[in-house]
Design a protein around this motif. Structure first.
Motif, PDB file in Angstrom:
ATOM      1  N   GLU A  13       7.072  -9.413  23.286  1.00 35.64           N
ATOM      2  CA  GLU A  13       6.016  -8.736  24.034  1.00 35.64           C
ATOM      3  C   GLU A  13       4.732  -8.915  23.236  1.00 35.64           C
ATOM      4  O   GLU A  13       4.594  -8.359  22.145  1.00 35.64           O
ATOM      5  CB  GLU A  13       6.328  -7.240  24.158  1.00 35.64           C
ATOM      6  N   PRO A  14       3.779  -9.701  23.727  1.00 32.38           N
ATOM      7  CA  PRO A  14       2.626 -10.015  22.882  1.00 32.38           C
ATOM      8  C   PRO A  14       1.686  -8.829  22.657  1.00 32.38           C
ATOM      9  O   PRO A  14       1.164  -8.655  21.558  1.00 32.38           O
ATOM     10  CB  PRO A  14       1.929 -11.143  23.635  1.00 32.38           C
ATOM     11  N   ASN A  56       3.049  -2.241  22.793  1.00 33.38           N
ATOM     12  CA  ASN A  56       3.901  -1.711  21.738  1.00 33.38           C
ATOM     13  C   ASN A  56       5.155  -1.105  22.382  1.00 33.38           C
ATOM     14  O   ASN A  56       5.318  -1.111  23.602  1.00 33.38           O
ATOM     15  CB  ASN A  56       3.141  -0.720  20.850  1.00 33.38           C
ATOM     16  N   TYR A  85      13.550   1.099  11.845  1.00 35.15           N
ATOM     17  CA  TYR A  85      13.581  -0.161  11.101  1.00 35.15           C
ATOM     18  C   TYR A  85      13.043  -1.318  11.946  1.00 35.15           C
ATOM     19  O   TYR A  85      12.496  -2.277  11.423  1.00 35.15           O
ATOM     20  CB  TYR A  85      15.002  -0.483  10.631  1.00 35.15           C
ATOM     21  N   LEU A  86      13.249  -1.234  13.274  1.00 33.95           N
ATOM     22  CA  LEU A  86      12.685  -2.269  14.144  1.00 33.95           C
ATOM     23  C   LEU A  86      11.177  -2.088  14.257  1.00 33.95           C
ATOM     24  O   LEU A  86      10.416  -3.045  14.302  1.00 33.95           O
ATOM     25  CB  LEU A  86      13.311  -2.203  15.539  1.00 33.95           C
ATOM     26  N   GLY A 124       9.292  -0.644  12.054  1.00 31.17           N
ATOM     27  CA  GLY A 124       8.643  -0.753  10.750  1.00 31.17           C
ATOM     28  C   GLY A 124       7.792   0.453  10.441  1.00 31.17           C
ATOM     29  O   GLY A 124       6.800   0.358   9.711  1.00 31.17           O
ATOM     30  N   LYS A 154      11.544  -3.085  19.857  1.00 34.77           N
ATOM     31  CA  LYS A 154      10.710  -4.272  19.814  1.00 34.77           C
ATOM     32  C   LYS A 154      11.019  -5.045  18.537  1.00 34.77           C
ATOM     33  O   LYS A 154      10.203  -5.084  17.602  1.00 34.77           O
ATOM     34  CB  LYS A 154       9.228  -3.867  19.878  1.00 34.77           C
ATOM     35  N   MET A 208       8.853  -7.742  16.164  1.00 32.69           N
ATOM     36  CA  MET A 208       7.828  -7.474  15.142  1.00 32.69           C
ATOM     37  C   MET A 208       8.309  -7.819  13.735  1.00 32.69           C
ATOM     38  O   MET A 208       7.497  -8.056  12.845  1.00 32.69           O
ATOM     39  CB  MET A 208       7.385  -6.014  15.193  1.00 32.69           C
ATOM     40  N   GLY A 209       9.637  -7.790  13.524  1.00 31.04           N
ATOM     41  CA  GLY A 209      10.154  -8.047  12.180  1.00 31.04           C
ATOM     42  C   GLY A 209      11.078  -9.256  12.181  1.00 31.04           C
ATOM     43  O   GLY A 209      11.119 -10.025  13.136  1.00 31.04           O
ATOM     44  N   ASP A 210      11.785  -9.442  11.074  1.00 29.23           N
ATOM     45  CA  ASP A 210      12.777 -10.506  10.967  1.00 29.23           C
ATOM     46  C   ASP A 210      14.131  -9.861  11.234  1.00 29.23           C
ATOM     47  O   ASP A 210      14.751  -9.290  10.335  1.00 29.23           O
ATOM     48  CB  ASP A 210      12.713 -11.125   9.564  1.00 29.23           C
ATOM     49  N   THR A 248      16.546  -7.578   8.895  1.00 25.86           N
ATOM     50  CA  THR A 248      16.493  -6.133   9.105  1.00 25.86           C
ATOM     51  C   THR A 248      17.905  -5.571   9.260  1.00 25.86           C
ATOM     52  O   THR A 248      18.229  -4.505   8.723  1.00 25.86           O
ATOM     53  CB  THR A 248      15.672  -5.804  10.369  1.00 25.86           C
ATOM     54  N   LEU A 278      10.913  -5.957   3.795  1.00 23.54           N
ATOM     55  CA  LEU A 278      10.826  -6.491   5.154  1.00 23.54           C
ATOM     56  C   LEU A 278       9.360  -6.645   5.537  1.00 23.54           C
ATOM     57  O   LEU A 278       8.550  -5.767   5.243  1.00 23.54           O
ATOM     58  CB  LEU A 278      11.504  -5.545   6.144  1.00 23.54           C
ATOM     59  N   ASP A 279       9.040  -7.769   6.170  1.00 25.45           N
ATOM     60  CA  ASP A 279       7.672  -7.987   6.644  1.00 25.45           C
ATOM     61  C   ASP A 279       7.632  -7.823   8.162  1.00 25.45           C
ATOM     62  O   ASP A 279       8.549  -8.238   8.857  1.00 25.45           O
ATOM     63  CB  ASP A 279       7.193  -9.400   6.277  1.00 25.45           C
ATOM     64  N   TYR A 280       6.576  -7.241   8.649  1.00 26.01           N
ATOM     65  CA  TYR A 280       6.416  -7.034  10.088  1.00 26.01           C
ATOM     66  C   TYR A 280       5.093  -7.637  10.559  1.00 26.01           C
ATOM     67  O   TYR A 280       4.086  -7.546   9.855  1.00 26.01           O
ATOM     68  CB  TYR A 280       6.409  -5.529  10.426  1.00 26.01           C
ATOM     69  N   ALA A 281       5.144  -8.244  11.736  1.00 21.57           N
ATOM     70  CA  ALA A 281       3.908  -8.637  12.417  1.00 21.57           C
ATOM     71  C   ALA A 281       3.629  -7.528  13.426  1.00 21.57           C
ATOM     72  O   ALA A 281       4.047  -7.589  14.578  1.00 21.57           O
ATOM     73  CB  ALA A 281       4.078  -9.985  13.108  1.00 21.57           C
ATOM     74  N   SER A 327       2.152  -4.978  16.049  1.00 22.16           N
ATOM     75  CA  SER A 327       1.157  -4.983  17.118  1.00 22.16           C
ATOM     76  C   SER A 327       0.867  -3.537  17.513  1.00 22.16           C
ATOM     77  O   SER A 327       1.782  -2.754  17.767  1.00 22.16           O
ATOM     78  CB  SER A 327       1.627  -5.797  18.320  1.00 22.16           C
ATOM     79  N   GLY A 343      -0.477  -2.343  20.089  1.00 23.81           N
ATOM     80  CA  GLY A 343      -0.330  -1.989  21.492  1.00 23.81           C
ATOM     81  C   GLY A 343      -1.655  -2.104  22.214  1.00 23.81           C
ATOM     82  O   GLY A 343      -2.711  -2.234  21.605  1.00 23.81           O
TER      83      GLY A 343
END
Ligand code: ZN
Lengths: 351, 170
Positions: free
Chosen positions: A18-19, A22, A55-56, A58, A111, A114-116, A120, B22-25, B27, B29
């Motif tokens: 989802e670009p 959130n 955790y998802l 973050g 979502k 957002m992470g790996d 995770t 852990l790295d997060y991109a 967003s 919203g």
């Protein structure tokens, strides 16, 4: 026991990323659609329970803002599980059984893009001996698949066939992410992603949300012409240490299926939440399904895998087939933890 | 004993540190992104609930009271407001533009129905409920998509707001 039924179900499409939206913005239209489907507003829900993972997201306490989608005024009776929404549904079912509620809203959302995600997922391993090694989730599942293959429990062709079946079924599911006509040969020609798993053996990474309304007895009959009655629901957890489990079968699914009464009568439809092809085969065996059961008419988790909602959606996919009369009796499965550590089985009936 | 110490002293390894992260991109919203893009231009955006007309600041996806979406209508707010409550802070904290001891305040921006938590640059003995304040911004060339564009609030020469105008937010 009180009679409790699924009377409403909505879900977002499963998408790889989802670009803009959130987690909460993905959830809002799903809850809105559920209100329209059932004619209920937030104040009509005696109890609200959600499943999601910080955790998802973050972010700690990320689940709290999920209530924005619900509207928590006047104050609501609410709870959350750091698990798939299927376990939130279990909590709501218990609440209704205890007489504290007649209706409940249950939702799950995530979502993971957002992470790996594979890294995770390592954080759910035993924190002393395994988690510090940080094995990714695909490698862990690959060890299980390798064991199954080497022990002669299944063949690579069987795994590929599971993917072929689910993707073909998913062609009819507008919310599915991975769908189409594939052949076993085509999949076996793929390179290994993590030996012996190919990309097609793995569920996609999906962002998404889903929501369900539960209602008891007469309330359910008011809300639906043909409620999907929950006639059995059970969840069982296996030990954390992978080394002391039999990874060639899903013991906890077997026990949960027995306690939920899966084999008491024919099963028309089964919806499974196993995120790898070999795991789907193990769950199918554990449930003791016959050839007459249509497995994963929606495509299952291998066609769309919105983590924290994917299990709840399996219950919803079964319920919609009961409502329509396509099925009289269905079984939904949800899983949590590495290598099918914890499994929930839910039997739904139309009569 | 860590592996490197154990090697030097020829002792058994007793401790193994395995740092993980852990790295997060992330967003923000759609709603929060709109708010952040606006604050990069020095504008403060809130959103109005279609049910009861309350203005939420910063803008967010849905009204937490009514569970309805706010849609695309944004309300631009003043950077002036009223102190609803305050506290004197005597322990250090990160990213605060003021020296110790400093004042944290709940500010009700003019036109908003939710409070903003920030810090106030004023004499400790002067701060009080109802005090009128205004944001002090970083130099314009330093503005980014961040709430840190506002350094702190500072008292302004206006009569105190009436208690009734902010009592709901205490
Ligand atoms: Zn509102």
């Amino acid at each position: 026991m009180r009679e409790v039924a699924v009377v409403g179900f909505t879900q977002s499409p499963s998408v790889r990323r989802e670009p803009d939206r959130n987690e909460i913005e993905i959830l809002i239209p799903v809850i809105q659609a559920l209100r329209e489907q059932t004619g209920l507003s937030s104040k009509d829900f005696d109890f609200i329970c959600s499943g999601s993972s910080d955790y998802l997201a973050g972010q700690s306490f990320a689940f709290v803002s999920g209530l924005d989608a619900v509207g928590a005024w006047p104050p609501v009776c609410e709870s959350h599980v750091e698990m798939d929404g299927a376990w939130a549904l279990y909590e709501a079912w218990v609440k209704i059984q205890m007489g504290y509620a007649d209706t409940a809203l249950v939702y799950g959302f995530g979502k993971p893009s957002m992470g790996d995600l594979p890294l995770t997922m390592a954080l759910q391993l035993d924190p002393y001996t395994m988690m510090p090694l940080w094995p990714d989730a695909i490698s862990i599942a690959g060890l299980q698949a390798r064991h199954c293959l080497d022990a002669g429990l299944l063949r690579a062709e069987d795994m590929a066939a599971a993917a072929v079946r689910d993707r073909a079924n998913a062609k009819n599911n507008p919310n599915a992410q991975v769908k189409g006509d594939f052949s076993v040969q085509q999949i076996l020609a793929e390179p290994f992603l993590v030996n012996p798993l190919r990309k097609s053996d793995c569920a996609p990474i999906s962002d998404g949300a889903s929501a369900i309304v539960l209602a008891a007895g007469d309330r359910a009959k008011q809300l639906s012409d043909r409620p999907a009655w929950i006639r059995g629901i059970e969840h069982i957890c296996e030990p954390m240490d992978l080394g002391i489990r039999d990874l060639g079968r899903s013991r906890s699914s077997e026990i949960a299926a027995r306690k939920a009464g899966v084999s008491n009568d024919k099963i028309d439809v089964a919806e499974l939440s196993a995120p790898f092809t070999h795991q789907e085969i193990l769950v199918e065996r554990a449930l003791g399904l016959s050839q007459k059961t249509k497995v994963n008419p929606s495509g299952g988790a291998l066609a769309g895998n919105p983590l924290m909602a994917v299990g709840l959606s399996r219950i919803g996919e079964c319920a919609t087939r009961i409502w329509s009369g396509e099925a009289d009796r269905a079984v939904a499965h949800a899983t949590s933890g590495p290598c099918l550590q914890q499994n929930l089985v839910c039997v739904l009936e139309g009569n | 004993m860590s592996p490197s110490e154990a090697e030097k002293t020829n002792q058994p390894v007793t401790v193994l540190a395995c740092p993980i992260s852990l790295d997060y991109a992330y967003s923000a919203g759609q709603s929060a992104s709109r708010f952040l893009r606006a604050i990069a231009e020095g504008k403060l955006l809130g959103q109005r609930c279609p049910v009861d007309g309350r203005v939420y600041f910063p803008s967010r996806g849905a009204c937490p009271m009514h569970g309805v979406t706010f849609g695309d209508d944004a309300v631009e707010l003043s950077d002036k407001g009223t102190i609803v409550t305050f506290s004197i802070v005597r322990v250090p904290s990160q990213n605060i533009a003021l020296p110790l001891p400093y004042i944290t305040v709940n500010v009700l921006l003019d036109g908003a129905d939710t409070i903003l938590i920030h810090v106030l640059d004023a004499k400790l003995e002067d701060v009080h409920m109802g005090m009128r304040v205004q944001a002090v911004w970083k130099p314009k060339e330093e503005w980014t998509t961040s709430t840190a564009n506002i350094l702190y609030f500072r008292p302004i020469d206006e009569p105190d707001a009436k208690y009734e105008s902010y009592k709901e937010h205490i």
